[in-house]
Design an enzyme around this catalytic site. Structure first.
Site, short mmCIF file in Angstrom:
data_model
loop_
_atom_site.label_atom_id
_atom_site.label_comp_id
_atom_site.label_asym_id
_atom_site.label_seq_id
_atom_site.Cartn_x
_atom_site.Cartn_y
_atom_site.Cartn_z
N ASP A 145 -9.77 4.04 5.31
CA ASP A 145 -10.15 2.65 5.03
C ASP A 145 -11.66 2.46 5.26
O ASP A 145 -12.22 1.43 4.89
CB ASP A 145 -9.36 1.73 5.98
CG ASP A 145 -9.05 0.39 5.34
OD1 ASP A 145 -9.25 0.25 4.12
OD2 ASP A 145 -8.61 -0.53 6.07
N LYS A 174 0.84 -1.21 0.00
CA LYS A 174 0.00 0.00 0.00
C LYS A 174 0.88 1.26 0.00
O LYS A 174 0.59 2.22 -0.70
CB LYS A 174 -0.94 -0.01 1.22
CG LYS A 174 -2.05 -1.06 1.08
CD LYS A 174 -2.82 -1.30 2.37
CE LYS A 174 -3.87 -2.40 2.17
NZ LYS A 174 -4.54 -2.82 3.39
N GLN A 186 -4.13 -1.62 10.13
CA GLN A 186 -4.10 -2.89 9.41
C GLN A 186 -4.49 -4.03 10.36
O GLN A 186 -3.80 -4.31 11.32
CB GLN A 186 -2.69 -3.13 8.83
CG GLN A 186 -2.55 -4.38 8.01
CD GLN A 186 -3.27 -4.31 6.67
OE1 GLN A 186 -3.19 -3.33 5.95
NE2 GLN A 186 -4.00 -5.36 6.34
#
Ligand code: NAP
Length: 288
Positions: free
Chosen positions: A120, A53, A97
Site C-alpha cells: 500500500d 480488495k 487497513q
C-alpha cells in the site's frame, strides 16, 4: 465542450486483466501472489473495503487472507501478527487497513511492517523512499492517479499542479509523485488562504480533502486536468460524492475523474499491481 472523463473503472479492468496474465506466469513458476490484510473487526466500512480488495485479488488469480483486530487485541498481538506475516515467504503484500481500533498504535504497526511487504506504500519507510527518490512501493492511491495520467497521455512536466490535502496516504505522496514527473507543485491544506484563487492557477488540480463538492466550477482553470480523489458519504444522496462539484467541473475542466469510477478502482488495481510485483521480485523477475 464538456470535460473528457477519465474512466478509472475501465482502466482498472484493463490493468486487472494484465495482472492475471502476470499472475498465471508466476503460478507456472510455483508462486501465487498473496495479499494479507489486517483490519478492524468492528468497522463495517473497512471490512467492506477489504472484502472488495480480496475479491479483486482472487479474481486476478491471487490468494488473499485477512486478520481481524478486535477491541480485545493487544498491541503485542498485533506486532506478533505483523512479524509473522513479514517472516512468511508465501505472503507478498500486507495491507494495514486504516483505521485500526483506537487502542492500537497504528504508527508502531506501520513501522513494524517496514517497506518490503508494504504494497500500500504507506509506511514511513516507503514514504521515505519516495521522498528520497529511491525504489520502493509507491502509495496505492496516488500511484493509481499517475496510471490514469499515463493512460490518457497527460504529461504534467512543466505544468502547474495544485494538490489540496496533505495526508501521508494521499496528498503528500501525490505531490511528490507529481514532482517526480517534473510538475511545479503546490500543496494546499486547511490553513491555505484564498484556495479558489490558488486552484484557478492549476493546470493539474488534485482534490484529496474529504469535503463533499468543496471545489466549485469557478475554482477550475479552463481545460485543466481535475483529479477527484474524494470519497464522501452524504446523507440523502444515493451515490458517494467527490471533493469536486462534478456537474460544474464538467463544464470547465478539460479532463475529469468521476466519483465513483475514477480514482477508487485505480487504488485497488495499484495495490494489487504492487503485490504482484512483490511476488515477481521473489522470482527475480521485476524490481521496483
Ligand atoms: P485526511 O487525512 O482527512 O486529509 C485531508 C486533508 O485535507 C488535510 O490535509 C486537510 O488539511 C485538508 N483539508 C481539510 N479541509 C480543507 C479545506 N476546507 N480546505 C483545504 N484543505 C482542507 O484525508 P485523506 O485520507 O487524505 O482523504 C482525503 C479524501 O480522499 C477523502 O474523501 C477520502 O475518503 C478520500 N480517499 C479516497 C481514496 C480512494 O481510493 N479513492 C483513498 C484514500 C482516501 P490539514 O492538514 O490542514 O488538516
Amino acid at each position: 465542450m464538456p470535460a473528457t472523463l477519465l474512466d478509472g473503472l475501465a482502466l482498472s479492468k484493463k490493468l486487472r486483466e494484465q495482472l492475471k496474465i502476470r499472475v498465471d506466469r508466476l503460478r507456472e513458476n510455483g508462486i501465487t501472489p498473496r495479499l494479507e490484510a489486517i483490519v478492524a473487526a468492528q468497522d463495517p466500512a473497512s471490512l467492506a473495503y477489504v472484502r472488495m480488495k480480496r475479491k479483486w485479488a482472487e479474481t486476478a488469480g491471487m490468494e488473499s487472507g485477512s486478520w481481524e483486530a478486535t477491541a480485545e487485541t493487544s498491541q503485542a498481538e498485533l506486532l506478533d501478527k505483523i512479524a509473522e506475516l513479514n517472516a512468511n515467504p508465501a505472503v507478498h503484500g500486507v495491507l494495514l487497513q486504516h483505521p485500526l481500533p483506537k487502542h492500537l498504535d497504528e504508527d508502531a504497526a506501520l513501522t513494524a511492517l517496514g517497506a518490503v511487504k508494504d504494497v500500500d506504500g504507506i509506511t514511513s519507510d516507503s514514504l521515505g523512499r519516495l521522498t528520497a527518490g529511491l525504489p520502493g512501493f509507491r502509495c496505492a492511491t496516488p500511484l493509481g492517479i499517475t496510471k490514469i495520467l499515463d493512460e490518457f497521455g497527460l504529461d504534467v512536466a512543466g505544468k502547474r499542479a495544485v494538490v489540496i490535502g496533505r495526508s501521508n496516504i494521499l496528498g503528500k505522496p501525490m505531490a511528490l509523485m507529481l514532482l517526480e514527473r517534473n510538475a511545479t507543485v503546490t500543496i494546499a491544506h486547511s490553513k491555505t488562504q484564498d484556495l479558489p484563487t490558488l486552484c484557478r492557477e492549476a493546470d493539474v488540480l488534485v482534490a484529496a480533502v474529504g469535503r463533499p463538492e468543496l471545489v466549485r466550477g469557478d475554482w477550475i482553470k479552463s481545460g485543466a486536468v481535475v483529479i477527484d480523489a474524494g470519497y464522501n458519504k452524504v446523507e440523502g444522496r444515493p451515490k458517494d460524492v467527490g471533493d469536486v462539484h462534478f456537474e460544474e467541473a464538467l463544464e470547465v475542466a478539460g479532463w475529469l475523474t468521476p466519483v465513483p469510477g475514477g480514482v477508487g478502482p485505480m487504488t485497488v488495481a495499484s495495490l494489487l499491481d504492487n503485490c504482484v510485483q512483490a511476488a515477481e521480485m521473489q522470482l527475480g523477475l521485476n524490481a521496483v
